[in-house]
Design a protein around this motif. Structure first.
Motif, mmCIF file in Angstrom:
data_model
loop_
_atom_site.group_PDB
_atom_site.id
_atom_site.type_symbol
_atom_site.label_atom_id
_atom_site.label_comp_id
_atom_site.label_asym_id
_atom_site.label_seq_id
_atom_site.Cartn_x
_atom_site.Cartn_y
_atom_site.Cartn_z
ATOM 1 N N ILE A 82 31.377 16.358 41.219
ATOM 2 C CA ILE A 82 30.311 16.048 40.265
ATOM 3 C C ILE A 82 28.974 16.225 40.975
ATOM 4 C CG2 ILE A 82 29.304 14.339 38.712
ATOM 5 C CD1 ILE A 82 31.957 12.874 38.649
ATOM 6 N N ASN A 83 28.202 17.197 40.514
ATOM 7 C CA ASN A 83 26.886 17.446 41.116
ATOM 8 C C ASN A 83 25.937 18.018 40.065
ATOM 9 O OD1 ASN A 83 24.862 17.651 42.984
ATOM 10 N ND2 ASN A 83 25.511 19.674 43.718
ATOM 11 N N PRO A 84 25.060 17.216 39.516
ATOM 12 C CA PRO A 84 24.786 15.845 39.927
ATOM 13 C C PRO A 84 25.562 14.801 39.123
ATOM 14 C CG PRO A 84 23.112 16.586 38.392
ATOM 15 C CD PRO A 84 24.074 17.721 38.558
ATOM 16 N N LEU A 85 25.787 13.691 39.842
ATOM 17 C CA LEU A 85 26.208 12.445 39.214
ATOM 18 C C LEU A 85 24.884 11.730 38.970
ATOM 19 C CD1 LEU A 85 28.595 10.379 38.702
ATOM 20 C CD2 LEU A 85 28.220 9.611 41.042
ATOM 21 N N LEU B 226 26.916 14.731 35.050
ATOM 22 C CA LEU B 226 26.101 15.708 34.334
ATOM 23 C C LEU B 226 26.662 17.122 34.492
ATOM 24 C CD1 LEU B 226 23.484 15.336 32.668
ATOM 25 C CD2 LEU B 226 22.277 16.402 34.569
ATOM 26 N N ASP B 227 27.483 17.319 35.501
ATOM 27 C CA ASP B 227 28.102 18.624 35.733
ATOM 28 C C ASP B 227 29.544 18.366 36.161
ATOM 29 O OD1 ASP B 227 28.488 21.328 36.051
ATOM 30 O OD2 ASP B 227 27.195 21.553 37.812
ATOM 31 N N ALA B 228 30.387 19.378 36.088
ATOM 32 C CA ALA B 228 31.787 19.224 36.474
ATOM 33 C C ALA B 228 32.272 20.502 37.126
ATOM 34 C CB ALA B 228 32.648 18.923 35.248
HETATM 35 MN MN MN Z 1 25.673 21.357 39.320
#
Ligand code: MN
Ligand code: GDP
Length: 382
Positions: free
Chosen positions: A190-193, A204-206
């Motif tokens: 996860i980036n960003p959490l 917010l991303d996976a």
């Molecule tokens: Mn990302």
């Protein structure tokens, strides 16, 4: 098998990891419907399996239908680092107070799971590792023990994640670990959490890579096969049931056995060349398999020479040789072959190749793996 962000988020949701409501969209009309359902403002996101989509213009916020129409129209068809956008994900936009990074991967050397956490999210973790390595907390997790809430929370404290985000982060970490282990992932990132101003923490991303070796216990993964991004060479190899992985060098490789195939890549590299692929034809080096292997390698426009490295055990040298002779009759190769044939009945095999009257410019035999690698690399460079 790598998942797209929207598939990763759907996978996360199965493990109760909070994500924003949203939907996939293949057209501007579908994007409008997805935005309507998610509620404005929304974010329109290009679904490509490459990072840095934001900088490339593949992620846009939209406050209303007109903006969705504009952004969706612009992003569909956009080329992001060689990946053409065919699908969007439209989700309710989040207010972001802070961005973190969390991931679980497999550390094969340590034979444990590797957990990484940083309060510096939203940027590439490789960049953080370079500029500020201490900002990344790394923890090995014994798969037998797993990750409990207390350990997760302590890691968040160690990563200097702010007090108000600690509980939410720890909760997600435990769920993400479950997703990783029970969900049979090779990577769950996860980036960003994000921390929202309301205090909620959410993904917010996976980025999810599934372990294809576990697919037998996940019939539901079948749907991912339809969208799987294989390169054309790998797609062709798959139709022939070959154990093939495309690389970006110029020496095409055929070997019997995965270990020998990997050693072959190493030797080619050692003598200054670069492999175009990994290809293990296993024990069945008959004409059909050899012809299929040569066809796939011949399809790769970067290939300038072909290195066939066979050590006969159960595989017998004369069968390999017959296979090559027959395959050469079927496939019109662009690149010359260098073969190293050793092991069971190697002499008989070499004799068959010599008797076949194939010109030296098309096929030559070398006595050792190292000699053959040198010859193949020299040919590739000419
Ligand atoms: Mn990302
Ligand atoms: P990547 O750059 O391809 O990894 O795409 P991400 O999904 O990680 O998004 C990149 C960046 O876009 C994030 O770090 C955010 O700064 C921004 N972004 C994405 N979604 C939202 C959102 O819902 N609200 C806001 N304000 N920014 C977002």
């Amino acid at each position: 098998m790598d998942l797209f962000e929207y598939q990763g988020k759907q996978y996360f949701a199965r493990f109760d990891i909070p994500v924003s409501p949203g939907d996939k969209a293949d057209t501007v009309e579908e994007a409008l419907a997805a935005a309507e359902a998610a509620g404005y403002p929304v974010v329109v996101k290009a679904q490509v399996q490459v990072g840095g989509r934001g900088k490339a213009g593949g992620i846009k916020l939209a406050d209303n239908a007109d903006e969705v129409r504009t952004h969706a129209g612009n992003i569909l068809g956009l080329d992001i680092k060689g990946h053409v956008v065919k699908r969007l994900w439209v989700e309710h936009a989040s207010d972001i107070e802070d961005e973190y990074y969390a991931s679980f991967t497999l550390d094969r050397a340590a034979k444990k799971h590797l957990f990484m956490l940083s309060a510096q999210g939203g940027v590439e973790i490789e960049a953080v590792a370079e500029s500020d390595p201490d900002a990344i907390v790394k923890l090995h997790i014994d798969p037998v023990v797993g990750l409990d809430a207390a350990t997760a929370r302590q890691a968040a404290v160690d990563a200097r994640i702010p007090e108000k985000a600690l509980d939410g982060t720890a909760d997600i970490l435990v769920k993400l670990y479950r997703c990783f282990s029970e969900g049979d992932c090779d990577l769950a990132e996860i980036n960003p959490l994000i921390l929202k101003p309301t205090g909620e923490v959410h993904a917010l991303d996976a980025k999810v890579t599934l372990d294809a070796n576990a697919s037998f216990r996940h019939p539901e993964w079948a749907e991912y096969a339809e969208t799987e991004e294989l390169d054309e060479r790998e797609r062709l190899a798959k139709t022939h049931d070959l154990q093939y992985i495309g690389l970006d060098g110029t020496v095409g490789i055929i070997a019997n056995g995965a270990g020998l195939a990997m050693s072959t890549l190493d030797v080619v590299n050692q003598v200054g060349g670069s492999a175009a692929n990994f290809l293990d034809i296993g024990g069945g080096a008959n004409a059909d398999v050899m012809a299929a292997a040569l066809e796939v390698i011949n399809f790769d426009q970067n290939v300038s020479s072909i290195f066939i490295n066979i050590f006969g055990g159960i595989t017998r040298g004369e069968e390999v040789a017959k296979g090559i002779v027959e395959a050469l009759g079927r496939v019109d190769l662009r690149a010359p072959i260098v073969i190293r044939l050793d092991g069971t009945n190697a002499e008989e095999g070499r004799q068959i190749l010599a008797d076949a009257g194939i010109p030296e410019s098309k096929l030559r035999s070398e006595p050792t793996m190292l000699d053959a690698a040198r010859a193949a690399v020299a040919l590739a460079k000419n």
